[in-house]
Design a protein around this motif. Structure first.
Motif, PDB file in Angstrom:
ATOM      1  N   ARG A 133       0.591  -1.100  -0.339  1.00 44.93           N
ATOM      2  CA  ARG A 133       0.161  -0.067  -0.567  1.00 44.93           C
ATOM      3  C   ARG A 133       0.968   0.915   0.669  1.00 44.93           C
ATOM      4  O   ARG A 133       0.323   2.802  -0.177  1.00 44.93           O
ATOM      5  CB  ARG A 133      -1.172  -0.359   0.907  1.00 44.93           C
ATOM      6  CG  ARG A 133      -2.179  -1.235   1.376  1.00 44.93           C
ATOM      7  CD  ARG A 133      -2.944  -0.988   2.352  1.00 44.93           C
ATOM      8  NE  ARG A 133      -3.624  -0.034   2.423  1.00 44.93           N
ATOM      9  CZ  ARG A 133      -4.993   0.054   3.212  1.00 44.93           C
ATOM     10  NH1 ARG A 133      -4.731  -0.728   4.106  1.00 44.93           N
ATOM     11  NH2 ARG A 133      -5.928   0.843   3.218  1.00 44.93           N
ATOM     12  N   LEU A 173     -10.768  -2.238  -0.581  1.00 38.79           N
ATOM     13  CA  LEU A 173     -11.578  -2.188   0.872  1.00 38.79           C
ATOM     14  C   LEU A 173     -11.891  -3.456   0.810  1.00 38.79           C
ATOM     15  O   LEU A 173     -12.590  -4.799   2.128  1.00 38.79           O
ATOM     16  CB  LEU A 173     -10.765  -1.218   1.438  1.00 38.79           C
ATOM     17  CG  LEU A 173      -9.976  -0.341   1.608  1.00 38.79           C
ATOM     18  CD1 LEU A 173     -10.236   0.728   2.100  1.00 38.79           C
ATOM     19  CD2 LEU A 173      -8.719  -1.215   2.082  1.00 38.79           C
ATOM     20  N   ASP A 174     -13.136  -3.037   0.434  1.00 42.33           N
ATOM     21  CA  ASP A 174     -14.483  -4.040   0.482  1.00 42.33           C
ATOM     22  C   ASP A 174     -14.589  -5.153  -0.961  1.00 42.33           C
ATOM     23  O   ASP A 174     -14.808  -5.994   0.011  1.00 42.33           O
ATOM     24  CB  ASP A 174     -15.803  -2.995  -0.339  1.00 42.33           C
ATOM     25  CG  ASP A 174     -16.236  -1.935   0.733  1.00 42.33           C
ATOM     26  OD1 ASP A 174     -15.358  -1.965   1.370  1.00 42.33           O
ATOM     27  OD2 ASP A 174     -16.557  -0.668  -0.607  1.00 42.33           O
ATOM     28  N   TRP A 207     -12.139  -7.347  -0.862  1.00 43.07           N
ATOM     29  CA  TRP A 207     -11.050  -8.486  -0.391  1.00 43.07           C
ATOM     30  C   TRP A 207     -11.153  -8.892   0.480  1.00 43.07           C
ATOM     31  O   TRP A 207     -10.955 -10.660  -0.308  1.00 43.07           O
ATOM     32  CB  TRP A 207     -10.496  -6.914   0.763  1.00 43.07           C
ATOM     33  CG  TRP A 207      -9.024  -7.955   1.537  1.00 43.07           C
ATOM     34  CD1 TRP A 207      -8.849  -8.068   3.000  1.00 43.07           C
ATOM     35  CD2 TRP A 207      -7.861  -8.155   0.719  1.00 43.07           C
ATOM     36  NE1 TRP A 207      -7.684  -8.740   3.348  1.00 43.07           N
ATOM     37  CE2 TRP A 207      -6.604  -8.733   1.405  1.00 43.07           C
ATOM     38  CE3 TRP A 207      -7.273  -8.602  -0.782  1.00 43.07           C
ATOM     39  CZ2 TRP A 207      -5.843  -9.509   1.641  1.00 43.07           C
ATOM     40  CZ3 TRP A 207      -6.209  -8.728  -0.947  1.00 43.07           C
ATOM     41  CH2 TRP A 207      -5.278  -9.628  -0.076  1.00 43.07           C
ATOM     42  N   SER A 251     -10.648  -8.790   6.206  1.00 38.61           N
ATOM     43  CA  SER A 251     -11.005  -7.450   6.700  1.00 38.61           C
ATOM     44  C   SER A 251      -9.013  -6.122   6.237  1.00 38.61           C
ATOM     45  O   SER A 251      -8.247  -6.739   6.890  1.00 38.61           O
ATOM     46  CB  SER A 251     -11.787  -5.930   7.234  1.00 38.61           C
ATOM     47  OG  SER A 251     -11.331  -6.349   8.626  1.00 38.61           O
ATOM     48  N   ILE A 252      -9.398  -5.264   5.911  1.00 41.26           N
ATOM     49  CA  ILE A 252      -8.807  -4.485   6.190  1.00 41.26           C
ATOM     50  C   ILE A 252      -8.449  -3.414   6.300  1.00 41.26           C
ATOM     51  O   ILE A 252      -9.420  -2.669   5.599  1.00 41.26           O
ATOM     52  CB  ILE A 252      -7.474  -4.003   3.741  1.00 41.26           C
ATOM     53  CG1 ILE A 252      -6.675  -5.527   3.440  1.00 41.26           C
ATOM     54  CG2 ILE A 252      -6.676  -3.504   3.528  1.00 41.26           C
ATOM     55  CD1 ILE A 252      -6.712  -5.517   2.508  1.00 41.26           C
ATOM     56  N   SER A 253      -7.342  -2.430   6.895  1.00 39.10           N
ATOM     57  CA  SER A 253      -8.548  -1.418   7.399  1.00 39.10           C
ATOM     58  C   SER A 253      -7.913  -0.289   6.515  1.00 39.10           C
ATOM     59  O   SER A 253      -7.290  -0.152   6.233  1.00 39.10           O
ATOM     60  CB  SER A 253      -7.577  -0.620   8.771  1.00 39.10           C
ATOM     61  OG  SER A 253      -6.538  -1.022   8.880  1.00 39.10           O
ATOM     62  N   ALA A 254      -9.553   0.903   6.533  1.00 34.78           N
ATOM     63  CA  ALA A 254      -9.166   1.951   5.416  1.00 34.78           C
ATOM     64  C   ALA A 254      -7.432   2.842   6.363  1.00 34.78           C
ATOM     65  O   ALA A 254      -7.173   2.496   7.111  1.00 34.78           O
ATOM     66  CB  ALA A 254      -9.970   3.528   5.645  1.00 34.78           C
TER      67      ALA A 254
END
Length: 322
Positions: free
Chosen positions: A257, A267-268, A270, A319-322
């Motif tokens: 990133r 992100l949604d 993933w 999930s991946i945090s923003a």
């Protein structure tokens, strides 16, 4: 890589007259893998002793790819190599062609990359790979040619139909339901470019702590960059319990990133891309295990690993945090 087509030194030496590379001095089977025939070859050019130039190359005989498909893969490798990524440079013959027929099949030469692959990577090594993959994705978006995904949804459907009879009822239900989910999932909103799509640990060579080679581009295609990232972490960052190793995952994703930030849509998407990547390799391993190619040297991998990883991703979405 594997050996499906046997070539003698005499046959290879005759074919090599199309190149300006010198005299064949040796060839060696590369027995691992499942798709193409591969040999290490050595050639000598010039004088004697210290004045002699020795070239080490890899010969690939394409068992399934057509002459229409091959230019995308070899062109992509040349694109990356010319931008100083550690990718094997394809060798052109005296007519400027990247491949020609050998034993009735398309064949090509690429530079041999030195190094070894790592079975258990560290967080630092995952970070190094993340940086490289992010930069390669940006570079791949500048590659003008477009390549179709040979293992896209249509392939998923054909492969599922072929292997379904070998599965128990629970596995059949898992395969049918996940295939339906992935068929309905829309990837068109995700950033695309030329991707490797098979960046497993054994396709990355290391030398003196540095990545020295990215191998096996023959599943590359133009598609979602996030999918390529999912394929990568599904192999590099999973522990023996099929859970993500937090340190390795954080190192790889953070490094990636820092080179290419992820969009909100990515992100949604993933969790779904992790599942798609697991499904693709469960299917290919099922097919290779139950319907193997009649090769002389054959290596198959356990399909249950990716079945279980798919189940893990369904039950515990990441999930991946923003």
């Amino acid at each position: 890589m594997a050996v499906f087509t046997r070539v003698t030194e005499q046959e290879l030496a005759a074919w090599l007259t199309h190149y300006d590379l010198g005299t064949l001095t040796g060839m060696q089977d590369i027995p691992s893998g499942t798709d193409n025939t591969n040999y290490f070859i050595a050639l000598a050019q010039g004088g004697h002793g210290a004045d002699k130039v020795v070239k080490e190359l890899v010969l690939t005989i394409f068992e399934h790819l057509t002459a229409e498909q091959i230019p995308f893969y070899l062109g992509l490798m040349a694109h990356f190599a010319k931008e100083d990524f550690p990718v094997p440079l394809p060798i052109v013959d005296r007519l400027g062609k990247l491949f020609s027929e050998l034993m009735g099949k398309p064949a090509a030469l690429v530079a041999r990359m030195r190094g070894h692959w790592i079975e258990t990577p560290t967080a630092a090594q995952c970070g190094q790979l993340g940086h490289l993959l992010g930069r390669m994705h940006l570079s791949g978006q500048g590659y003008a040619e477009e390549g179709a995904n040979r293992c896209g949804i249509a392939w998923h459907q054909r492969s599922a139909a072929a292997v379904l009879k070998f599965l128990d009822p629970d596995e059949q239900e898992l395969l049918r339901s996940e295939l339906a989910v992935q068929t309905a999932f829309d990837q068109t909103r995700l950033p695309c470019g030329a991707i490797h799509a098979d960046l497993f640990r054994d396709n990355v060579l290391w030398q003196n702590g540095i990545i020295s080679g990215i191998l096996d581009y023959y599943y590359a295609f133009t598609g979602a960059l996030l999918y390529d990232l999912a394929v990568t972490v599904n192999d590099w960052c999973i522990d023996d319990r099929l859970r993500f190793n937090g340190e390795r995952l954080h190192a790889l994703l953070s490094a990636y990133r820092s080179e290419r930030p992820l969009s909100v849509a990515e992100l949604d998407a993933w969790p779904m891309e992790l599942r798609r990547a697991a499904l693709r390799f469960w299917l290919s391993r099922l097919y290779d295990f139950h319907l193997p190619h009649p090769s002389e040297i054959k290596s198959t991998k356990d399909p249950d690993h990716f079945r279980d990883l798919l189940i893990q991703h369904i039950r515990h979405p990441a999930s991946i945090s923003a």
